[in-house]
Design a protein around this motif. Structure first.
Motif, PDB file in Angstrom:
ATOM      1  N   LYS A 137       0.987  -1.247   0.162  1.00 33.63           N
ATOM      2  CA  LYS A 137      -0.068   0.083   0.006  1.00 33.63           C
ATOM      3  C   LYS A 137       0.788   1.355   0.183  1.00 33.63           C
ATOM      4  CE  LYS A 137      -4.391  -1.567   1.803  1.00 33.63           C
ATOM      5  NZ  LYS A 137      -5.484  -1.224   2.900  1.00 33.63           N
ATOM      6  N   SER A 138       2.044   0.970   0.585  1.00 35.19           N
ATOM      7  CA  SER A 138       3.108   2.229   0.357  1.00 35.19           C
ATOM      8  C   SER A 138       3.489   2.853  -0.841  1.00 35.19           C
ATOM      9  CB  SER A 138       4.204   2.054   1.532  1.00 35.19           C
ATOM     10  OG  SER A 138       4.934   1.125   0.742  1.00 35.19           O
ATOM     11  N   GLY A 139       3.172   1.965  -1.804  1.00 44.17           N
ATOM     12  CA  GLY A 139       3.911   1.979  -3.135  1.00 44.17           C
ATOM     13  C   GLY A 139       5.293   1.344  -3.351  1.00 44.17           C
ATOM     14  N   GLU A 140       5.601   0.658  -2.563  1.00 45.11           N
ATOM     15  CA  GLU A 140       6.865   0.102  -2.585  1.00 45.11           C
ATOM     16  C   GLU A 140       6.902  -1.224  -3.471  1.00 45.11           C
ATOM     17  OE1 GLU A 140      10.290   0.157   0.452  1.00 45.11           O
ATOM     18  OE2 GLU A 140       8.438   0.443   1.722  1.00 45.11           O
ATOM     19  N   LEU A 141       7.517  -1.751  -4.095  1.00 51.98           N
ATOM     20  CA  LEU A 141       7.565  -2.904  -4.921  1.00 51.98           C
ATOM     21  C   LEU A 141       7.609  -4.097  -3.759  1.00 51.98           C
ATOM     22  CD1 LEU A 141       7.424  -4.459  -7.599  1.00 51.98           C
ATOM     23  CD2 LEU A 141      10.020  -4.656  -7.558  1.00 51.98           C
ATOM     24  N   GLU A 142       6.606  -4.919  -3.924  1.00 49.05           N
ATOM     25  CA  GLU A 142       6.788  -6.129  -2.927  1.00 49.05           C
ATOM     26  C   GLU A 142       7.514  -7.415  -3.885  1.00 49.05           C
ATOM     27  OE1 GLU A 142       3.748  -8.989  -0.315  1.00 49.05           O
ATOM     28  OE2 GLU A 142       2.871  -7.351  -1.555  1.00 49.05           O
ATOM     29  N   TYR A 143       6.988  -7.565  -5.118  1.00 50.77           N
ATOM     30  CA  TYR A 143       7.325  -8.655  -5.684  1.00 50.77           C
ATOM     31  C   TYR A 143       7.365  -8.582  -7.220  1.00 50.77           C
ATOM     32  CZ  TYR A 143       2.463 -10.093  -6.203  1.00 50.77           C
ATOM     33  OH  TYR A 143       1.229 -10.040  -6.423  1.00 50.77           O
TER      34      TYR A 143
END
Length: 163
Positions: A137-143
């Motif tokens: 949700k923060s916009g950071e890439l997860e995978y």
């Protein structure tokens, strides 16, 4: 519905066993013409779409049983064409995807209910192709995941730099 020379003419209604209206559609010379409306067994509108010569034409709108807009999709000659949008009950955008001749084409984007991008993948002829990305949700890439002809290629790559 009436029949004339073996062809259905006029309004046709079908009902659930409970007595609630299931759908209503009009016929001219045995072809569905005008707006077709289908209902949940609770009596609430499920979707509405226009029919011309028996084929879906124009925008179809689908609804949650509670009445909120669930999706919109465009039809040309009974085939999905252009952008389809899905919505959460809150009215927030849930997903977008494009169609050409009933096949998903281009980017499919799925959103968190709060509006941030959750997942993105590319479609070619209804098959996932290339790199798909999931986000926090923060916009950071997860995978990231790579797809070839809708099959996962290799392993899921987690972003070790976040969370």
């Amino acid at each position: 519905v009436n029949c004339s020379d073996g062809l259905r003419q006029g309004e046709q209604k079908e009902y659930y066993k409970s007595g609630e209206l299931n759908y209503i559609v009009n016929f001219i010379d045995d072809l569905r013409q005008g707006e077709k409306r289908e209902y949940y067994d609770s009596g609430e509108l499920e979707f509405a779409v226009n029919k011309i010569n028996g084929l879906k034409q124009g925008e179809q709108k689908g609804y949650y049983e509670s009445g909120e807009l669930k999706y919109t999709v465009n039809f040309i000659d009974n085939l999905k064409q252009g952008e389809q949008k899905g919505y959460y009950k809150s009215g927030e955008l849930k997903y977008t995807v494009s169609h050409k001749d009933n096949l998903q084409q281009g980017e499919f984007k799925y959103y968190y209910e709060s509006g941030e991008l959750n997942y993105i993948v590319n479609f070619i002829d209804d098959l996932r192709q290339g790199e798909a990305k999931g986000y926090y949700k923060s916009g950071e890439l997860e995978y990231t995941i790579t797809f070839v002809d809708d099959k996962q290629e290799g392993t899921i790559r987690l972003n070790k730099n976040s969370k």
